[in-house]
Scaffold this motif. Structure first.
Motif, PDB file in Angstrom:
ATOM      1  N   ALA A   1       0.831  -1.209   0.000  1.00 31.42           N
ATOM      2  CA  ALA A   1       0.000   0.000   0.000  1.00 31.42           C
ATOM      3  C   ALA A   1       0.865   1.258   0.000  1.00 31.42           C
ATOM      4  CB  ALA A   1      -0.920  -0.012   1.213  1.00 31.42           C
TER       5      ALA A   1
ATOM      6  N   ARG B   1      -3.944   4.195   2.684  1.00 34.59           N
ATOM      7  CA  ARG B   1      -5.255   4.288   2.030  1.00 34.59           C
ATOM      8  C   ARG B   1      -5.799   5.713   2.113  1.00 34.59           C
ATOM      9  NH1 ARG B   1      -8.882   1.429   4.802  1.00 34.59           N
ATOM     10  NH2 ARG B   1      -7.491   0.522   6.360  1.00 34.59           N
TER      11      ARG B   1
ATOM     12  N   SER C   1      -6.414  -1.291  -0.945  1.00 34.57           N
ATOM     13  CA  SER C   1      -5.622  -2.254  -0.171  1.00 34.57           C
ATOM     14  C   SER C   1      -6.483  -2.876   0.916  1.00 34.57           C
ATOM     15  CB  SER C   1      -4.414  -1.559   0.467  1.00 34.57           C
ATOM     16  OG  SER C   1      -3.565  -1.038  -0.508  1.00 34.57           O
TER      17      SER C   1
ATOM     18  N   THR D   1      -2.695  -0.345   7.132  1.00 34.28           N
ATOM     19  CA  THR D   1      -2.862   0.260   5.804  1.00 34.28           C
ATOM     20  C   THR D   1      -3.726   1.511   5.845  1.00 34.28           C
ATOM     21  OG1 THR D   1      -4.820  -1.099   5.315  1.00 34.28           O
ATOM     22  CG2 THR D   1      -2.669  -2.008   4.706  1.00 34.28           C
TER      23      THR D   1
END
Length: 928
Positions: free
Chosen positions: A551, A590, A580, A586
């Motif tokens: 990511a 993101r 992701s 993440t």
């Protein structure tokens, strides 16, 4: 030695010494002093008693009267009603267990409870000599008789110190079973009698006495009685260490009784450090009240050189075998441990039974489950200090052994912590790289902790893993030049295997970040290719455990592509990053990917889409609980840019300030240029043209220029030239506007038209590709330019039709700046009835009689799904009813601070800063 309660340690008198009468707590009823052997007792109503005859134990020694006395309650004793209330249940169950470590307050709790009962209590403080059954039972019988329990001569007394007649126990049980009121027998420090024979005899009497006996056992360890049977039958009252621990409120009362008034945060810190241990709190209070600054004393308090240390060393450590003492000293360097780990530190194999025994004995060793243990934090502090005195120089080696064990067991956090404590930075760095966890420097959640840990790493060791970690540390800490230099020096480790692959993957991540920070997409593409080639060599479990790695790589690559104006390629990478796997690690990439996608939409003329994605990015950060300054702040910059397009200038200023608080890393080209763009446009809207021209040029050094950043800089510079009467220079400067930036080209055409170059404006518009990439903001501006050209040419019908089309396109997005920037020619057309009706309510004032002064500034709907909690909706509904904060708190039965917290959350989610804006936006979104 009796336990220290929260008000101090009761004095145990010497044999034959006189004792002080019980000091009752304030307001409690007092009982007459418990009589000793040879003293007469007052019979209860209807009861016949025989005088207590002085006697001796089976050894011929006189009974020690102090062992039958309730311990005195020290001055300042704090009665905790929750415990006293629980202990009252002892009158309804045959067996009660008061179990906890030394100093937990067991003895004084039982003594306070016994003193408050409206009935005699037989109290016996047991001793090691009572391990002989004859001695023990002679003292029990004497305690019962001394308390007034009417036992007949038929019961008798033990004659043999080492044994007791079964008939005596049967007679005792029989007479107790016939009591009209149960006899209460408290055996204090019962853990001193680990004799199975005595325990079996006690169980026999308790069982056959039935309701005639209530037995209370006070000790550090569990008695050798069938507790499971009593639990299953509901005939056991238990008060354990966790319940004996002081709560913060109780600790505050205790400290106050010693003249200490500490803030709540200080009290909670003390309770956390002592785990509510009564003796620790009491001893701290005694020491702190001698200090001029008790709160500072708490912060600087060293447990290893205090009366607490003296207490624990004497009561807990020194009573253990040499092997157990060695074990405790060595595991004191650990936050938690298992028997196998303890064995690795002691180089022995006996930790399992020793730890189990310590846990059973409440020796400040706590069982965590799944064979894990931990030490009481204060005890651990004291043991570490003792370790340094007894075994100087061993501590680093213990940390090194622990780090190696945790590394073999796949526990990265403990590996890093102990590796750092041992000064073995090669081990720590290698573990971080081999675990593919280098991305944690950039996930926002624990990045600060990781950076702080490795900030202590010096120039040694000079290994590839250590250089990679140093580079990551520097890049995460905004030391860009130093981080890039370290990244260049970090070579790949020799040989093959998964460790080499992990190092290459880690390097690829850092190279992708370097590409982002230097504005070099080619470097990012190379890093992506290296990552793709390396990924098959890595274990799937590692890749699955670290989804943030991919990511982050995609987000950095997408940002570099966006800087270079490679829109389609940037969109592909950023969309993949935003999609992701939803994991805590993440959340930041993101969020960043969504913010970059929002900027892409804004640059292409889609303000509604941009706002939706930016709000989604803000919500992503809030759901994950990311720190305020995690990320670049690009999401709020995009929201500010959209607010400028809608001429919501106050909101734009507020969002611009908020973006500065939430990030805006000056090293990162995309958000830095984005901030300059928004600030410049805001300055233009305010009429500060010179300020706009100076603001639009951020101090950036990148490998490649950004076409959209260059285009917007050229536009602002041209506006300045035009405003200062240099139309020629304005037109010349527009040559720098890239032809592949439709939004910039549309604004350049408007400037050309304002400069009197209608033909040049038309040529620019003809160069804009009519594809799905351009959004309504571009269409509105191009339509207004054509309308202005038509009006200048005298074709009012065409101009009117074009303005009508622009109004229809702009109304849904609430785009107002294009009309405000269009020029004087637009005013007469908007004054005409058909067009005025289209503009009313969002662009132009409403009809007379509505009392709407000036140009309105409504809050546009973000067209985004905003998730509010149930309580946030409750607050919002009451806000819409014009209730004050105090009224909302009273209506919802919550505190004022709780309402304020919910309001802040509502404002953030709705991207507003005022009550009225929040209500309007909520209505637009259908939330009200």
């Amino acid at each position: 030695m009796a336990d220290i309660e929260d008000a101090g340690e009761p004095a145990v008198p010497d044999a034959g010494a006189a004792t002080e009468p019980v000091v009752p707590y304030a307001g409690a009823a007092t009982e007459p002093a418990v009589p000793y052997a040879g003293e007469a007792t007052e019979p209860a109503a209807g009861e016949a008693t025989e005088p207590v005859v002085p006697c001796a134990d089976p050894l011929g020694e006189p009974f020690l009267r102090a062992r039958f006395s309730l311990p005195s309650l020290p001055a300042g004793f704090l009665r905790r009603q929750r415990l006293a209330g629980h202990l009252d249940q002892a009158l309804g169950t045959p067996l009660t267990l008061l179990n906890g470590p030394a100093g937990a307050g067991k003895t004084l709790l039982a003594a306070d409870w016994a003193a408050g009962l409206r009935r005699p209590v037989a109290w016996l403080t047991t001793e090691a000599a009572d391990r002989r059954p004859g001695v023990f039972w002679s003292y029990v019988l004497q305690a019962l008789r001394a308390s007034g329990v009417p036992l007949s001569p038929a019961v008798g007394t033990p004659a043999d110190p080492g044994a007791v007649d079964r008939r005596l126990l049967a007679a005792l049980a029989a007479e107790l079973s016939e009591q009209t009121r149960p006899a209460v027998l408290v055996l204090d420090e019962y853990d001193r009698l680990p004799d199975p024979e005595t325990a079996g005899q006690l169980e026999f009497v308790l069982h056959h006495a039935g309701p005639g006996l209530r037995l209370v056992l006070v000790g550090r360890t569990e008695p050798l009685l069938p507790l499971h049977r009593y639990r299953a039958a509901g005939e056991l009252t238990e008060i354990r260490a966790s319940e004996l621990a002081f709560t913060p409120d109780e600790a505050a009362l205790l400290l106050a009784s010693h003249g200490l008034d500490l803030p709540d945060r200080a009290v909670r810190a003390l309770v956390d450090r002592t785990r509510g241990w009564a003796a620790g709190l009491r001893l701290f209070a005694l020491a702190a009240r001698e200090s001029d600054d008790p709160e500072r004393y708490l912060k600087e308090f060293e447990a290893g050189s205090s009366t607490i240390a003296d207490f624990l060393l004497a009561e807990v450590l020194k009573g253990q075998t040499e092997e157990t003492q060695d074990l405790l000293l060595r595991v004191s360097v650990l936050e938690r441990f298992r028997p196998e780990l303890a064995d690795a530190l002691t180089l022995r194999s006996d930790a399992g039974p020793l730890l189990a025994g310590l846990c059973r004995a409440n020796a400040f060793v706590e069982r965590l489950g799944h064979t894990w243990y931990r030490l009481h934090p204060l005890f651990a502090e004291i043991l570490r200090a003792h370790l340094r005195e007894r075994l100087p120089g061993l501590e680093p080696e213990l940390h090194r052994r622990a780090a190696a064990w945790f590394h073999r067991s796949g526990m990265l956090g403990e590996t890093l912590g102990h590796g750092a404590a041992a000064g073995d930075w090669d081990l720590a760095a290698s573990a971080l790289v081999a675990d593919l966890a280098i991305g944690r420097f950039f996930t926002g959640l624990h990045a600060d902790d990781l950076a702080a840990l490795f900030s202590r790493m010096g120039p040694e060791p000079a290994t590839p893993a250590a250089d990679l970690v140093r580079a990551a540390r520097d890049l995460a800490g905004r030391e860009t030049d130093q981080g890039l230099a370290r990244l260049r020096r970090a070579g790949e480790p020799p040989g093959g295997g998964s460790d080499d692959a992990a190092a290459r993957m880690s390097r690829a991540l850092l190279e992708a970040l370097a590409a982002r920070l230097t504005g070099c997409p080619a470097r990012g593409e190379e890093a992506a290719a290296e990552a793709d080639a390396t990924r098959p060599e890595l274990p799937g479990r590692l890749l699955d455990a670290h989804p943030e790695l991919t990511a982050l790589q995609l987000t950095h690559l997408g940002s570099a592509r966006l800087w270079a104006g490679r829109v389609e390629d940037a969109h592909a990478a950023l969309t993949a990053a935003a999609g992701s796997p939803a994991a805590t690690s993440t959340a930041l990439p993101r969020k960043e990917a969504l913010a970059h996608l929002a900027l892409l939409d804004y640059l292409n003329g889609w303000p509604g889409r941009a706002e939706r994605k930016a709000l989604a990015a803000v919500s992503e950060a809030e759901r994950a609980g990311l720190p305020q300054r995690a990320g670049s702040g690009l999401d709020r910059l995009v929201l500010a840019a959209v607010a400028v397009e809608r001429h919501e200038l106050d909101r734009a200023r507020s969002l611009l300030d908020e973006a500065a608080r939430h990030g805006c890393d000056p090293r990162d080209p995309v958000p830095t240029a984005g901030r300059a763009l928004v600030a410049a446009r805001l300055a233009l809207a305010d009429g500060a043209v010179r300020d706009a021209a100076e603001t639009v040029r951020p101090p950036l050094s990148t490998v490649e220029p950004s076409p959209w950043a260059v285009g917007h800089e050229a536009l602002v510079t041209a506006v300045r030239h035009l405003a200062e009467g240099r139309p020629g220079e304005a037109a010349e400067g527009l040559r720098a506007v890239p032809a592949d930036q439709p939004a910039c080209v549309a604004e350049a055409a408007a400037i050309q038209l304002a400069s009197g170059h209608a033909g040049a404006a038309a040529d620019l518009l003809d160069g804009i590709r009519a594809d799905g990439r351009t959004g309504p903001a571009v269409h509105v501006r191009t339509t207004l330019v054509r309308a202005g050209a038509a009006a200048e040419a005298g074709d009012e019908a065409a101009a009117r039709a074009l303005v009508r089309r622009a109004l229809l396109d702009a109304r849904r997005e609430r785009l107002r700046r294009p009309f405000l920037d269009a020029g004087a020619w637009l005013g007469p057309l908007l004054a005409e009835a058909p067009l005025r009706e289209l503009a009313e309510g969002w662009l132009a004032p409403g009809p007379p009689g509505r009392d709407r002064r000036g140009l309105p500034e409504p809050s546009p709907p973000p067209l985004a799904a905003v998730e509010l909690s149930g309580r946030e909706r409750d607050v919002l509904e009451r806000l819409a009813r014009m209730m004050s904060t105090e009224e909302i708190a009273a209506d919802l039965f919550v505190s004022l601070n709780t309402v304020k917290t919910h309001l802040k959350s509502v404002y953030r989610k709705l991207a507003v800063n005022r009550r009225g804006d929040a209500v309007r936006r909520a209505h637009d979104l259908g939330l009200l």
